[in-house]
Design an enzyme around this catalytic site. Structure first.
Site, PDB file in Angstrom:
ATOM      1  N   GLU A 127     -36.292 -27.523 -33.882  1.00 45.01           N
ATOM      2  CA  GLU A 127     -37.618 -28.074 -34.132  1.00 45.01           C
ATOM      3  C   GLU A 127     -38.353 -28.264 -32.798  1.00 45.01           C
ATOM      4  OE1 GLU A 127     -37.105 -31.608 -36.821  1.00 45.01           O
ATOM      5  OE2 GLU A 127     -35.012 -30.951 -36.676  1.00 45.01           O
TER       6      GLU A 127
ATOM      7  N   HIS B 212     -41.081 -37.792 -39.750  1.00 41.68           N
ATOM      8  CA  HIS B 212     -41.735 -36.549 -40.167  1.00 41.68           C
ATOM      9  C   HIS B 212     -43.059 -36.782 -40.891  1.00 41.68           C
ATOM     10  CE1 HIS B 212     -38.425 -34.408 -38.619  1.00 41.68           C
ATOM     11  NE2 HIS B 212     -37.634 -34.444 -39.668  1.00 41.68           N
TER      12      HIS B 212
ATOM     13  N   HIS C   6     -39.138 -27.016 -40.011  1.00 38.39           N
ATOM     14  CA  HIS C   6     -37.817 -27.600 -40.259  1.00 38.39           C
ATOM     15  C   HIS C   6     -36.896 -26.627 -41.003  1.00 38.39           C
ATOM     16  CE1 HIS C   6     -34.875 -30.805 -40.888  1.00 38.39           C
ATOM     17  NE2 HIS C   6     -35.654 -31.622 -40.197  1.00 38.39           N
TER      18      HIS C   6
ATOM     19  N   ASP D 146     -28.232 -34.272 -33.141  1.00 35.36           N
ATOM     20  CA  ASP D 146     -29.544 -34.543 -33.738  1.00 35.36           C
ATOM     21  C   ASP D 146     -30.392 -35.160 -32.637  1.00 35.36           C
ATOM     22  OD1 ASP D 146     -31.665 -34.819 -35.431  1.00 35.36           O
ATOM     23  OD2 ASP D 146     -30.801 -36.439 -36.645  1.00 35.36           O
TER      24      ASP D 146
ATOM     25  N   ARG E   5     -39.258 -39.011 -35.291  1.00 35.85           N
ATOM     26  CA  ARG E   5     -39.312 -40.439 -35.603  1.00 35.85           C
ATOM     27  C   ARG E   5     -40.290 -41.209 -34.721  1.00 35.85           C
ATOM     28  NH1 ARG E   5     -34.188 -38.448 -36.243  1.00 35.85           N
ATOM     29  NH2 ARG E   5     -33.173 -38.984 -38.228  1.00 35.85           N
TER      30      ARG E   5
END
Length: 357
Positions: free
Chosen positions: A322, A112, A183, A257, A87
């Site tokens: 990631e 992304h 991803h 996350d 982000r």
């Protein structure tokens, strides 16, 4: 009908998207492992790896046709991500004294690389041999709001040691951002055995610090100690052991996350980032990377949609590792910066190394 070891029909991936041909490329090694990649989004569609008894299973979530990739509900499923993974707050940044406005595609943020980031384009593909695929894409100056013509090359290799090596390189003709990643959603039980989640699988993260986030998943700006928090994976814990704890950070991410600051001795050094284990099958996956951070995402927003072989992918049925620079680094000068200037070469190596125990 010719099918792959994963049971995929390559013909179902043959199409034309935005005027470019798509296809499925099959990589195999001498151990019987197989990786299928589509040049749409550079997607890792399937990955067949053995358990401790030598039984193979597909350990990544995915779709079984080009239509599923293009029109499916999870556009980043197994995809290459760029120009900027993760982000950017307010969907804007300043570079070289100029402010750039990006598209809003994640609430108040850019995510992304924008709505048509690298996960929505067809890459030029060249299969070098049975184990190596090279993907190339040129992102035009101004594409998705980013400055500079960015030429990207990704080399995907399935080694005889059951390693998936993702080697990224890029150059630009103007000062720009470059923060690439993959991803893929992993489930080491094998997707045909997915019943609910990866919460029963074991995770270790080589990080003393992580990045706390606000309610729209933007890091506050500090790297906080993991000690004494549900984010301390320096020793192995089940993914689900603390994921539902009464913790503000877990609420902000709807689970894990978050970006972890990998313990590196020096910048750009290839080092171990995570160890992921399925105790029942004995499969182990170690992630190595040259990047300073790794986003651990526990699939909190998966909806139960249907993927390959009719398998449903519900919430937390896959986990992403990631490797990347930290979220919102263009607006956080205290973070490692993901800038690329003319004459420089962006290089990133990520390895997903599989074994059993």
């Amino acid at each position: 009908m010719i099918t792959t070891k994963a049971g995929l029909d390559p013909e179902r991936f043959v199409s034309v998207v935005d005027g470019k041909k798509t296809a499925l490329y099959v990589l195999k090694n001498n151990k019987g492992a197989e990786m299928c990649v589509c040049n749409y989004a550079g997607t890792i569609v399937s990955l067949m790896m053995p358990d401790r008894n030598g039984e193979f299973a597909d350990v990544v979530l995915g779709m079984d046709s080009i239509d599923g990739l293009v029109n499916g509900p999870e556009p980043t499923l197994g995809a290459a991500i760029g120009r900027y993974g993760n982000r950017i707050a307010g969907a804007k940044f300043t570079l070289g004294g100029k402010e750039y406005q990006l598209a809003f595609n994640d609430g108040p943020n850019s995510l992304h690389g924008g709505p048509k980031g690298f996960h929505k384009v067809v890459w030029d593909a060249e299969q070098i041999n049975d184990q190596t695929l090279v993907l190339r894409y040129t992102s035009a100056d101004g594409e998705e709001g980013f400055p500079g013509t960015l030429k990207v090359e990704m080399c995907y290799k399935l080694t005889d040691d059951n390693e998936v090596r993702l080697d990224y390189k890029a150059t630009t003709d103007k000062l720009t951002l470059c923060n690439l990643t993959n991803h893929s959603y992993f489930n080491l039980a094998g997707i045909e055995k997915v019943t609910s989640s990866v919460e029963g699988q074991m995770l270790t993260v080589n990080a003393d610090r992580y990045l706390p986030i606000d309610k729209v998943s933007i890091p506050f700006g500090e790297k906080a100690p993991v000690e004494g928090t549900p984010f301390d994976f320096r020793t192995p814990h089940l993914v689900g052991e603390r994921i539902n704890d009464d913790n503000e950070q877990l609420r902000n991410g709807s689970g894990y996350d978050h970006s972890f600051a990998i313990n590196q001795d020096k910048p750009g050094e290839l080092c171990l980032a995570t160890v992921f284990e399925d105790l029942k099958s004995g499969r182990v996956m170690k992630t190595y990377t040259t990047e300073p951070g790794i986003q651990v995402y526990t699939g909190n927003f998966l909806t139960g949609f249907e993927g390959k072989h009719g398998c449903a992918f519900p919430r937390r049925s896959g986990i992403c590792f990631e490797s990347q620079h930290h979220p919102d680094s263009p607006n956080k000068p205290q973070f490692e910066q993901a800038t690329l200037a003319p004459g420089e070469v962006y290089h990133q190596l990520t390895i997903y190394a599989f074994s059993t125990k």
